[in-house]
Write a protein that holds these residues in place. Structure first.
Motif, mmCIF file in Angstrom:
data_model
loop_
_atom_site.group_PDB
_atom_site.id
_atom_site.type_symbol
_atom_site.label_atom_id
_atom_site.label_comp_id
_atom_site.label_asym_id
_atom_site.label_seq_id
_atom_site.Cartn_x
_atom_site.Cartn_y
_atom_site.Cartn_z
ATOM 1 N N PHE A 41 10.167 0.875 4.025
ATOM 2 C CA PHE A 41 9.023 1.717 3.667
ATOM 3 C C PHE A 41 8.003 1.773 4.796
ATOM 4 C CE2 PHE A 41 4.654 1.857 2.032
ATOM 5 C CZ PHE A 41 4.649 3.122 1.472
ATOM 6 N N LYS A 42 7.621 0.615 5.329
ATOM 7 C CA LYS A 42 6.603 0.565 6.372
ATOM 8 C C LYS A 42 7.042 1.293 7.636
ATOM 9 C CE LYS A 42 3.260 -1.517 6.876
ATOM 10 N NZ LYS A 42 1.841 -1.088 6.815
ATOM 11 N N ILE A 43 8.282 1.057 8.054
ATOM 12 C CA ILE A 43 8.776 1.690 9.271
ATOM 13 C C ILE A 43 8.922 3.198 9.072
ATOM 14 C CG2 ILE A 43 10.740 1.838 10.854
ATOM 15 C CD1 ILE A 43 11.176 -1.169 10.381
ATOM 16 N N GLY A 44 9.447 3.583 7.921
ATOM 17 C CA GLY A 44 9.717 4.996 7.677
ATOM 18 C C GLY A 44 8.484 5.841 7.450
ATOM 19 N N THR A 45 7.430 5.243 6.868
ATOM 20 C CA THR A 45 6.259 6.048 6.509
ATOM 21 C C THR A 45 5.000 5.678 7.293
ATOM 22 O OG1 THR A 45 5.527 4.545 4.736
ATOM 23 C CG2 THR A 45 7.157 6.242 4.165
ATOM 24 N N GLY A 46 4.878 4.425 7.717
ATOM 25 C CA GLY A 46 3.662 3.972 8.380
ATOM 26 C C GLY A 46 2.501 3.772 7.430
ATOM 27 N N LEU A 47 2.763 3.893 6.108
ATOM 28 C CA LEU A 47 1.710 3.750 5.113
ATOM 29 C C LEU A 47 1.496 2.286 4.747
ATOM 30 C CD1 LEU A 47 2.777 6.683 2.746
ATOM 31 C CD2 LEU A 47 0.998 6.740 4.518
ATOM 32 N N THR A 48 0.413 1.993 4.083
ATOM 33 C CA THR A 48 0.177 0.642 3.585
ATOM 34 C C THR A 48 1.011 0.423 2.323
ATOM 35 O OG1 THR A 48 -1.683 1.324 2.196
ATOM 36 C CG2 THR A 48 -2.175 0.692 4.479
ATOM 37 N N LEU A 49 1.249 -0.842 1.976
ATOM 38 C CA LEU A 49 2.089 -1.144 0.822
ATOM 39 C C LEU A 49 1.472 -0.639 -0.476
ATOM 40 C CD1 LEU A 49 3.415 -4.729 1.628
ATOM 41 C CD2 LEU A 49 4.557 -2.531 1.917
ATOM 42 N N ARG A 50 0.144 -0.520 -0.544
ATOM 43 C CA ARG A 50 -0.482 -0.006 -1.756
ATOM 44 C C ARG A 50 -0.166 1.477 -1.960
ATOM 45 N NH1 ARG A 50 -6.764 -0.916 -0.701
ATOM 46 N NH2 ARG A 50 -5.876 -2.944 -0.169
ATOM 47 N N ASP A 51 0.318 2.148 -0.889
ATOM 48 C CA ASP A 51 0.724 3.555 -1.005
ATOM 49 C C ASP A 51 2.179 3.713 -1.432
ATOM 50 O OD1 ASP A 51 -1.773 4.615 -0.151
ATOM 51 O OD2 ASP A 51 -1.243 4.105 1.920
ATOM 52 N N MET A 52 2.856 2.597 -1.682
ATOM 53 C CA MET A 52 4.265 2.649 -2.060
ATOM 54 C C MET A 52 4.376 3.009 -3.547
ATOM 55 S SD MET A 52 7.136 -0.323 -1.798
ATOM 56 C CE MET A 52 8.620 0.059 -0.902
ATOM 57 N N ASN A 53 4.360 4.292 -3.837
ATOM 58 C CA ASN A 53 4.447 4.730 -5.224
ATOM 59 C C ASN A 53 5.898 4.776 -5.688
ATOM 60 O OD1 ASN A 53 5.580 7.158 -4.225
ATOM 61 N ND2 ASN A 53 3.540 8.051 -3.971
ATOM 62 N N LYS A 54 6.093 5.186 -6.938
ATOM 63 C CA LYS A 54 7.441 5.164 -7.520
ATOM 64 C C LYS A 54 8.386 6.129 -6.802
ATOM 65 C CE LYS A 54 6.018 8.407 -11.137
ATOM 66 N NZ LYS A 54 5.820 8.583 -12.596
ATOM 67 N N LYS A 55 7.858 7.202 -6.230
ATOM 68 C CA LYS A 55 8.733 8.148 -5.531
ATOM 69 C C LYS A 55 9.384 7.482 -4.324
ATOM 70 C CE LYS A 55 5.777 12.080 -6.804
ATOM 71 N NZ LYS A 55 4.630 11.295 -7.328
ATOM 72 N N TYR A 56 8.574 6.818 -3.505
ATOM 73 C CA TYR A 56 9.115 6.129 -2.326
ATOM 74 C C TYR A 56 10.032 4.979 -2.727
ATOM 75 C CZ TYR A 56 5.690 8.621 0.580
ATOM 76 O OH TYR A 56 4.973 9.582 1.246
ATOM 77 N N LEU A 57 9.615 4.205 -3.709
ATOM 78 C CA LEU A 57 10.402 3.035 -4.109
ATOM 79 C C LEU A 57 11.767 3.444 -4.650
ATOM 80 C CD1 LEU A 57 10.586 -0.003 -4.491
ATOM 81 C CD2 LEU A 57 9.482 0.269 -6.721
ATOM 82 N N LEU A 58 11.791 4.442 -5.531
ATOM 83 C CA LEU A 58 13.064 4.903 -6.082
ATOM 84 C C LEU A 58 13.946 5.511 -4.994
ATOM 85 C CD1 LEU A 58 11.961 6.459 -9.494
ATOM 86 C CD2 LEU A 58 13.316 4.395 -9.138
ATOM 87 N N PHE A 59 13.340 6.201 -4.056
ATOM 88 C CA PHE A 59 14.104 6.784 -2.951
ATOM 89 C C PHE A 59 14.809 5.694 -2.162
ATOM 90 C CE2 PHE A 59 14.856 8.495 1.235
ATOM 91 C CZ PHE A 59 15.185 9.819 1.019
ATOM 92 N N ILE A 60 14.086 4.614 -1.830
ATOM 93 C CA ILE A 60 14.674 3.514 -1.049
ATOM 94 C C ILE A 60 15.761 2.803 -1.845
ATOM 95 C CG2 ILE A 60 14.200 1.292 0.041
ATOM 96 C CD1 ILE A 60 11.345 2.372 0.603
ATOM 97 N N LEU A 61 15.468 2.489 -3.107
ATOM 98 C CA LEU A 61 16.455 1.782 -3.934
ATOM 99 C C LEU A 61 17.700 2.638 -4.152
ATOM 100 C CD1 LEU A 61 14.110 0.100 -6.575
ATOM 101 C CD2 LEU A 61 15.243 -0.968 -4.611
ATOM 102 N N PHE A 62 17.506 3.941 -4.302
ATOM 103 C CA PHE A 62 18.648 4.852 -4.426
ATOM 104 C C PHE A 62 19.533 4.753 -3.191
ATOM 105 C CE2 PHE A 62 20.490 8.858 -3.066
ATOM 106 C CZ PHE A 62 21.267 9.217 -4.157
#
Length: 433
Positions: free
Chosen positions: A83-104
């Motif tokens: 998540f961090k490498i791919g988006t450069g966002l902070t972990l608090r910005d890791m919403n369900k869309k990003y999390l599900l995308f990575i887990l998928f």
């Protein structure tokens, strides 16, 4: 199972190691010094993955329960790093869309999920070592996302050694991506000492990995000859390695293609995409191309796909808002995914129960001249529905006990548990029940 048991013994490099039929290894790892003695022999007689196998032998000595706990944490760390490498966002910005995308991506697209993320020796070689590579790349990625970012040079030296001395395909593409980052920073007049330090130590770590004397000796022991580089062998690697991995990764290209065709791609996306494909191309020239070696390729492609997903997310959200059918489809897919994972848990639990029953037989007949245990069997639907995400016939064929007592797995199992001889009652290549 399999290599986990072999690595519980001090590596017997003078007699060919612990994973070939004429092995005589019989001294268990009993201390941390034994681990380092073993890996000294391993480095000069079998291979250069010292960081990975120090960890493997430590857990083979300490017990798998500790590994099982830490493996969950490493998996979570890999998710956060992607998540961090791919988006450069902070972990608090890791919403369900990003999390599900990575887990998928991790669940459906990585090669041989069971062997790369669950099995102890496999997870440490692939999941853990790839996580070390991502940890090294994180400061470079953060620098690309934020020009004011800086890091500590001594820390980068340590991370460089660990990432370079990890696993060959991942180390190679990590070198490439780092080199491309260095060129960009140099052109931007923003090249700093911590970047140079990290790159130098990454090279040193990669040299320690690739130039290990054991790599040559292992090739000799496994009869790697010029035939491994014939047209037929090349086509076989294409059929059994490159293409299955590439087809499994295809869905990750969709966000990238959308970003490219809509003018939303960038050099970051291209760099990680090319790096992912390069891993597969490099493996085509390896004597063997097991699908699990494509694990790092999928992780780097997942990072590129996530970066593209971030760029096109506003468009996707608008499509979902305008067309409620997409919401229904997403809910149905999520339900199917959860059922799929529940089926994996069932298979894992079922195999565990079969292994526990085996061990009851072993413990009740410990002094017998020969112990016969049932062959492990898979549910008839397992591979059809779940593919390589849980145990497979291949896992049993290469890693489980055999129906004869002189198989290498049988010999090491007998020595590990202190019994005379053991075999299965039938072929353990993944029977159906």
């Amino acid at each position: 199972m399999a290599d986990d048991i072999a690595y519980a013994f001090i590596w017997d490099g003078e007699h060919g190691g612990n994973l070939i039929p004429y092995t005589v290894a019989n001294q268990r790892i009993e201390s941390l010094s034994d681990v380092f003695i073993s890996q000294w022999s391993h480095y000069f007689h079998w291979g250069g993955r010292t960081i990975a196998h120090v960890i493997v032998q430590f857990f083979a000595w300490q017990g798998k329960a500790l590994f099982d706990f830490l493996n969950v944490l490493v998996f979570c760390a890999a998710v956060f790093l992607i998540f961090k490498i791919g988006t450069g966002l902070t972990l608090r910005d890791m919403n369900k869309k990003y999390l599900l995308f990575i887990l998928f991506g991790l669940y459906f697209c990585t090669s041989e999920f069971c062997m790369t993320e669950v099995w102890m020796t496999g997870a440490i070689n692939y999941l853990w070592m790839t996580t070390l590579e991502l940890l090294f790349l994180l400061p470079f990625a953060m620098k690309l996302h934020d020009k004011n970012f800086s890091c500590n040079a001594p820390l980068m030296a340590v991370l460089g050694i660990l990432a370079g001395w990890s696993i060959e395909p991942g180390a190679a593409v990590t070198l490439l991506i780092t080199f491309l980052c260095m060129i960009k920073f140099w052109r931007d007049k923003n090249l700093q000492s911590w970047q140079i330090t990290g790159f130098v130590f990454l090279i040193i770590g990669s040299a320690l990995l690739i130039l290990a004397p054991g790599n040559i000796e292992r090739a000799t022991l496994e009869n790697v000859t010029s035939d491994s580089y014939s047209v037929g062998a090349f086509l076989l690697r294409l059929k059994t390695g490159f293409l299955p991995i590439f087809f499994r990764e295809l869905i990750l290209f969709l966000p990238i293609i959308y970003a490219v065709t809509h003018g939303k791609s960038n050099k970051f996306i291209w760099t990680f995409s090319v790096g992912a494909i390069l891993i597969l191309c490099v493996m085509m020239f390896s004597p063997q191309f097991p699908q699990r070696s494509g694990f790092t390729s999928t992780i780097f492609l997942l990072i590129a796909s996530l970066a593209a997903f971030k760029e096109i997310l506003p468009d996707i959200e608008n499509i979902f808002i305008r067309r409620k059918i997409f919401n229904v489809a997403a809910i149905v897919f999520l339900a199917v995914w959860l059922i799929h994972m529940s089926a994996c848990v069932y298979v894992y639990s079922d195999i565990r129960a079969q292994i526990d029953y085996r061990m009851e037989i072993v413990n009740e007949n410990r002094n017998a001249e020969e112990i016969v245990v049932p062959a492990l069997k898979l549910p008839y639907w397992s591979e059809i529905v779940l593919g390589q995400r849980t145990y497979t016939k291949f896992v049993f064929r290469v890693g489980d006990l055999r129906p004869y007592t002189n198989g290498i797995r049988n010999i090491m199992f007998s020595r590990y548990y202190g019994i005379n001889k053991i075999r299965t009652d039938e072929d353990s290549s993944g029977g159906i029940k």
